[in-house]
Design an enzyme around this catalytic site. Sequence first.
Site, PDB file in Angstrom:
ATOM      1  N   GLU A  92      49.892  51.523  41.513  1.00 23.75           N
ATOM      2  CA  GLU A  92      50.867  50.456  41.234  1.00 23.75           C
ATOM      3  C   GLU A  92      50.685  49.881  39.842  1.00 23.75           C
ATOM      4  O   GLU A  92      49.554  49.745  39.367  1.00 23.75           O
ATOM      5  CB  GLU A  92      50.638  49.291  42.198  1.00 23.75           C
ATOM      6  CG  GLU A  92      51.114  49.511  43.588  1.00 23.75           C
ATOM      7  CD  GLU A  92      50.888  48.265  44.437  1.00 23.75           C
ATOM      8  OE1 GLU A  92      50.942  48.401  45.660  1.00 23.75           O
ATOM      9  OE2 GLU A  92      50.647  47.171  43.886  1.00 23.75           O
ATOM     10  N   CYS A 105      50.364  44.447  34.430  1.00 24.35           N
ATOM     11  CA  CYS A 105      49.116  44.518  35.192  1.00 24.35           C
ATOM     12  C   CYS A 105      48.866  45.990  35.526  1.00 24.35           C
ATOM     13  O   CYS A 105      49.707  46.632  36.166  1.00 24.35           O
ATOM     14  CB  CYS A 105      49.255  43.690  36.468  1.00 24.35           C
ATOM     15  SG  CYS A 105      47.800  43.759  37.519  1.00 24.35           S
ATOM     16  N   CYS A 112      39.712  51.299  45.891  1.00 22.56           N
ATOM     17  CA  CYS A 112      38.680  50.416  45.342  1.00 22.56           C
ATOM     18  C   CYS A 112      37.540  50.304  46.349  1.00 22.56           C
ATOM     19  O   CYS A 112      37.774  50.208  47.550  1.00 22.56           O
ATOM     20  CB  CYS A 112      39.272  49.034  45.063  1.00 22.56           C
ATOM     21  SG  CYS A 112      38.100  47.908  44.317  1.00 22.56           S
ATOM     22  N   CYS A 116      36.815  43.520  48.856  1.00 20.30           N
ATOM     23  CA  CYS A 116      37.181  42.112  49.035  1.00 20.30           C
ATOM     24  C   CYS A 116      37.960  42.033  50.346  1.00 20.30           C
ATOM     25  O   CYS A 116      38.903  42.805  50.556  1.00 20.30           O
ATOM     26  CB  CYS A 116      38.031  41.615  47.873  1.00 20.30           C
ATOM     27  SG  CYS A 116      37.191  41.804  46.295  1.00 20.30           S
ATOM     28  N   CYS A 119      41.938  41.756  50.493  1.00 23.22           N
ATOM     29  CA  CYS A 119      42.747  42.589  49.604  1.00 23.22           C
ATOM     30  C   CYS A 119      43.295  43.833  50.289  1.00 23.22           C
ATOM     31  O   CYS A 119      42.548  44.577  50.928  1.00 23.22           O
ATOM     32  CB  CYS A 119      41.877  42.990  48.413  1.00 23.22           C
ATOM     33  SG  CYS A 119      42.636  44.222  47.362  1.00 23.22           S
ATOM     34  N   CYS A 341      48.795  42.447  45.571  1.00 22.43           N
ATOM     35  CA  CYS A 341      48.198  43.606  44.917  1.00 22.43           C
ATOM     36  C   CYS A 341      47.909  44.698  45.942  1.00 22.43           C
ATOM     37  O   CYS A 341      47.263  44.465  46.950  1.00 22.43           O
ATOM     38  CB  CYS A 341      46.920  43.128  44.232  1.00 22.43           C
ATOM     39  SG  CYS A 341      45.850  44.418  43.701  1.00 22.43           S
TER      40      CYS A 341
HETATM   41  S1  SF4 Z   1      40.621  42.423  44.904  1.00 24.46           S
HETATM   42 FE1  SF4 Z   1      40.960  44.451  45.822  1.00 24.46          FE
HETATM   43  S2  SF4 Z   1      41.248  45.843  44.082  1.00 24.46           S
HETATM   44 FE2  SF4 Z   1      40.347  43.954  43.277  1.00 24.46          FE
HETATM   45  S3  SF4 Z   1      38.118  44.307  43.313  1.00 24.46           S
HETATM   46 FE3  SF4 Z   1      38.607  43.354  45.264  1.00 24.46          FE
HETATM   47  S4  SF4 Z   1      38.969  45.071  46.701  1.00 24.46           S
HETATM   48 FE4  SF4 Z   1      39.073  45.883  44.596  1.00 24.46          FE
END
Ligand code: SF4
Length: 350
Positions: A92, A105, A112, A116, A119, A341
């Site tokens: 994206e 962005c 990833c 988190c 997310c 995101c």
């Molecule tokens: S917010 Fe999502 S993309 Fe960003 S570092 Fe944390 S897990 Fe990874």
Amino acid sequence: MDKQSIYDLTFDQLTDWIVDHGQQRFRAQQVWDWIYKKRVTQFLQMKNVNKECIHLLEKNFYIHSLEEEIKQESRDGTIKFLFKLADGNLIETVLMRFNYGLSVCVTTQVGCNIGCTFCASGLLTKSRDLSAGEIVEQIMKVQAHLDEQGKGERVSHIVVMGIGEPFDNFNNVMDFLYIVNDDQGLNIGARHITVSTSGLAHKIYDFADTGIQANLAISIHAPNNELRTKIMKINRAFPIEKLMEAIHYYLEQTNRRITYEYIMLKDVNDHQKEALQLAELLSDHRHLAYVNLIPYNAVDEHDHYKRSETKSIQAFHETLKQQGINNGVRWEQGADIDAACGQLRSKQIS
Ligand code: SF4
């Protein structure tokens, strides 16, 4: 031999390559100009470059590798692009309109590993890093979209905040910064570029040492280890004390302001006690700190988190302010599209 993206190369790397392949040094400047100023999509369009050099470039490089799969446009002008990479992976990229300019962005990894817990991207673990060229091409694609509109608009700002942890793909991200910042090319000022890390402390030292003038943002999200570990698994490896040591080093080396991202999760990290703790944590260098309070964008994948109520966000903001910490609330862009995101990508994959 596999071809490589021409966008992978910094200007110095391109010059070395051209000279190593028997071409005159000034050709690098010509090629660079065609790629980033005239933004051609085929080597054959480089009219003042000799045939031999064009042939060499065609044999070893490609220009175009990203395919646009989806483009969602919001009423506020935000555009979210879903691109397909050459290997079929999806990423994206988001274009946002602000009164100070157009900001893109970018994504730095496929998936990833930081984990988190709020997310949508973190649910899909990392399958690979993006090359510098794949990150640069996101900017080029967005710029091509703007060029097509014919209004003379250009990408003026970049936030490295899309899917992925930029410091987990450090060298490629640094090359990306050198390429987009080059004043003979896209010429996007380093001070208009922000790199956001979840807090890979050891890489914050490296980033400070590069001397790059780009801004640093740190996703802090909680002011103590217990809470931060619940929200961000990475805090186990890099607890707050380690992070603050790295921040101290960065500030000593650069004297540049750091932005702290703080996602507002209802009844999780949005009480007055966390605001006071956060103020205390940043108190030693409050003159170089700015806290961005981000109302959480609820996603189906994480229904245990809710957005903080407006009055809690306001109270948090006021408490920080009273404690002398500069801060503001970053209201979302593109609320009517898949704004969170990673949401667009995870929907396509599932
Ligand atoms: S917010 Fe999502 S993309 Fe960003 S570092 Fe944390 S897990 Fe990874």
